[in-house]
Design a protein around this motif. Structure first.
Motif, PDB file in Angstrom:
ATOM      1  N   ASP A  68      53.546   6.727  27.232  1.00  0.00           N
ATOM      2  CA  ASP A  68      52.731   6.022  28.224  1.00  0.00           C
ATOM      3  C   ASP A  68      52.643   4.541  27.828  1.00  0.00           C
ATOM      4  O   ASP A  68      52.132   4.217  26.763  1.00  0.00           O
ATOM      5  CB  ASP A  68      51.341   6.671  28.232  1.00  0.00           C
ATOM      6  N   THR A  69      53.163   3.640  28.678  1.00  0.00           N
ATOM      7  CA  THR A  69      53.108   2.200  28.341  1.00  0.00           C
ATOM      8  C   THR A  69      51.958   1.472  29.047  1.00  0.00           C
ATOM      9  O   THR A  69      51.932   0.247  29.063  1.00  0.00           O
ATOM     10  CB  THR A  69      54.432   1.499  28.713  1.00  0.00           C
ATOM     11  N   SER A  70      51.010   2.205  29.593  1.00  0.00           N
ATOM     12  CA  SER A  70      49.906   1.529  30.295  1.00  0.00           C
ATOM     13  C   SER A  70      49.089   0.646  29.343  1.00  0.00           C
ATOM     14  O   SER A  70      48.413  -0.290  29.787  1.00  0.00           O
ATOM     15  CB  SER A  70      48.980   2.550  30.961  1.00  0.00           C
ATOM     16  N   TRP A  71      49.182   0.895  28.040  1.00  0.00           N
ATOM     17  CA  TRP A  71      48.451   0.076  27.065  1.00  0.00           C
ATOM     18  C   TRP A  71      48.888  -1.391  27.090  1.00  0.00           C
ATOM     19  O   TRP A  71      48.137  -2.266  26.655  1.00  0.00           O
ATOM     20  CB  TRP A  71      48.605   0.640  25.646  1.00  0.00           C
ATOM     21  N   TRP A  92      48.852  -3.302  29.406  1.00  0.00           N
ATOM     22  CA  TRP A  92      47.917  -4.060  30.248  1.00  0.00           C
ATOM     23  C   TRP A  92      46.634  -4.404  29.501  1.00  0.00           C
ATOM     24  O   TRP A  92      45.841  -5.235  29.955  1.00  0.00           O
ATOM     25  CB  TRP A  92      47.634  -3.289  31.544  1.00  0.00           C
ATOM     26  N   ASP A  99      59.015  -2.926  31.914  1.00  0.00           N
ATOM     27  CA  ASP A  99      57.550  -2.748  31.931  1.00  0.00           C
ATOM     28  C   ASP A  99      56.886  -3.989  31.327  1.00  0.00           C
ATOM     29  O   ASP A  99      55.895  -4.519  31.848  1.00  0.00           O
ATOM     30  CB  ASP A  99      57.132  -1.547  31.069  1.00  0.00           C
ATOM     31  N   ARG A 142      54.424  -7.124  32.945  1.00  0.00           N
ATOM     32  CA  ARG A 142      53.145  -7.506  32.320  1.00  0.00           C
ATOM     33  C   ARG A 142      53.115  -9.014  32.009  1.00  0.00           C
ATOM     34  O   ARG A 142      52.106  -9.697  32.225  1.00  0.00           O
ATOM     35  CB  ARG A 142      52.960  -6.693  31.033  1.00  0.00           C
TER      36      ARG A 142
END
Length: 412
Positions: A338-341, A343, A364, A368
């Motif tokens: 999960d690369t949402s970190w 953000w 990704d 950002r």
């Protein structure tokens, strides 16, 4: 406690021998150090092997989201002043890797062991540590790691009533809450740069008040304990109020904080702060981190940053603009998928640096950086990114498997 009687049963000896053989075969096949697979085989043959190997050692466990590999190295270096040390220095920090490391030395007096946060309670049960260092807790690997308060609760329950001396960071509310179940805690003011996982009280859920460096919960009264050790600029303050200079080859405030915690651990074993801190100067790089390597006529400094707190610390130690920065992010199993970190990281701190982006998840990262109004170029690989930069110093920041890829490419 340390002694010379042989704690290993015939079964344990067979397990150790089999584990070493499997590890050697894995190395010969070019599959890495073999420590994890070797440890797995050994534990299958003797599930109590870790406890048996730790029986004759004075054990220190080190756990945290960030800084545990470096702190483990610093503590190991300090304790060598008092006797031989065995350590999982390469960072294999789950039970199999720890078992492998301890099986590699029969002469050691001290075991200095880095432990993955999720395994701390179990490893503490098996190894009966004399000392446990707890540095910080923050979000990491969101797809597989527990939410931070759940991890803190796991620590709190697992360490309740522990006979170990707990060295804990007084500036991290999650660590304080986790350590508070233990009867013997030494508090270190090591600082906390990343605060975004500590705005609600771990004890009652109320809103934390954070005036200056202090913190407390306005609802239940949970508050920062009074530290007996502290990092103060370039010095460590001991419980007697004496200030000891920190001389490290490792950069940044975070490593000074690691040194402060390490000095507190060393003191538990009778190594004075001056001796401990002088020995820490020997550490130049930790498993490739902070190494400066020559590649394509440039000087690349390799920096590991795996999560938002780690990226924030890393940004604070890079050379000022216009030093070029290469960023590399993967999302393989060991990184968390999960690369949402991304953000959660404040990439505006890179303003003024020319940026090149590589790695499996470069797109990704590009999105950002676009939102953060940064100027960057997406490159196919490290070679192309380096060619884009002028001769001289380049800061290369990568997450876990991206860092391993970089090291292989530059021959580090």
């Amino acid at each position: 406690m340390a002694g010379n009687s042989d704690p290993l049963t015939p079964r344990a000896k067979i397990a150790v021998t089999a584990g070493k053989a499997v590890a050697a075969a894995s190395r010969a096949a070019g599959r890495g150090s073999g420590s994890v697979i070797g440890g797995r085989v050994a534990l299958k043959l003797d599930p109590d092997l870790l406890a048996r190997l730790a029986q004759n050692l004075d054990v220190v466990l080190v756990s945290a989201t960030n800084g545990k590999t470096t702190t483990t190295r610093l503590i190991a270096e300090a304790l060598r002043a008092a006797g031989p040390v065995v350590s999982n220095a390469l960072g294999a920090n789950m039970p199999a890797g720890i078992t492998s490391a301890l099986a590699g030395s029969s002469e050691a007096r001290y075991g200095v062991i880095e432990v993955d946060e999720k395994y701390l309670a179990g490893v503490a049960r098996d190894t009966d540590p004399k000392c446990i260092a707890l540095l910080n807790l923050s979000r990491d690997q969101l797809d597989r790691a527990a939410e931070t308060r759940m991890l803190a609760e796991n620590w709190r329950e697992g360490l309740a009533g522990s006979k170990a001396v707990i060295i804990a960071n007084a500036d991290d509310p999650l660590v304080v809450w986790a350590a508070s179940s233990s009867p013997n805690v030494i508090w270190v003011a090591a600082g906390q740069m990343w605060k975004d996982d500590a705005w609600s009280c771990p004890s009652c859920g109320g809103v934390m008040q954070r005036p200056g460096d202090d913190w407390f919960c306005g609802e239940c009264g949970f508050r920062r304990p009074t530290p007996s050790w502290a990092l103060s600029g370039d010095h460590v303050l001991d419980p007697h109020g004496s200030a000891w200079p920190i001389h490290l080859q490792l950069p940044g405030r975070a490593n000074k904080a690691n040194a402060a915690s390490s000095a507190a651990v060393a003191a538990v074993f009778g190594v004075p702060p001056q001796v401990a801190l002088e020995r820490m100067y020997q550490v130049q790089a930790v498993a490739g981190r902070y190494d400066v390597v020559q590649f394509q006529e440039r000087d690349l400094r390799l920096l590991l940053a795996k999560n938002p707190a780690g990226w924030l610390e890393t940004f604070s130690l890079i050379d000022p603009p216009p030093t070029p920065v290469i960023l590399s992010v993967n999302a393989r199993g060991a990184d968390g998928t999960d690369t949402s970190w991304l953000w959660d990281v404040d990439y505006t701190r890179l303003t003024g640096h020319p940026i090149c982006v590589v790695g499996d998840r470069k797109l990704d990262l590009a999105v950002r950086l676009e939102v953060a109004n940064q100027h960057f170029q997406v490159c196919e690989n490290l070679d192309q990114a380096v060619q884009m930069c002028p001769p001289g110093r380049i800061e290369v920041i990568a997450n876990y498997t991206a860092f391993q890829d970089l090291r292989r490419r530059v021959g580090n």
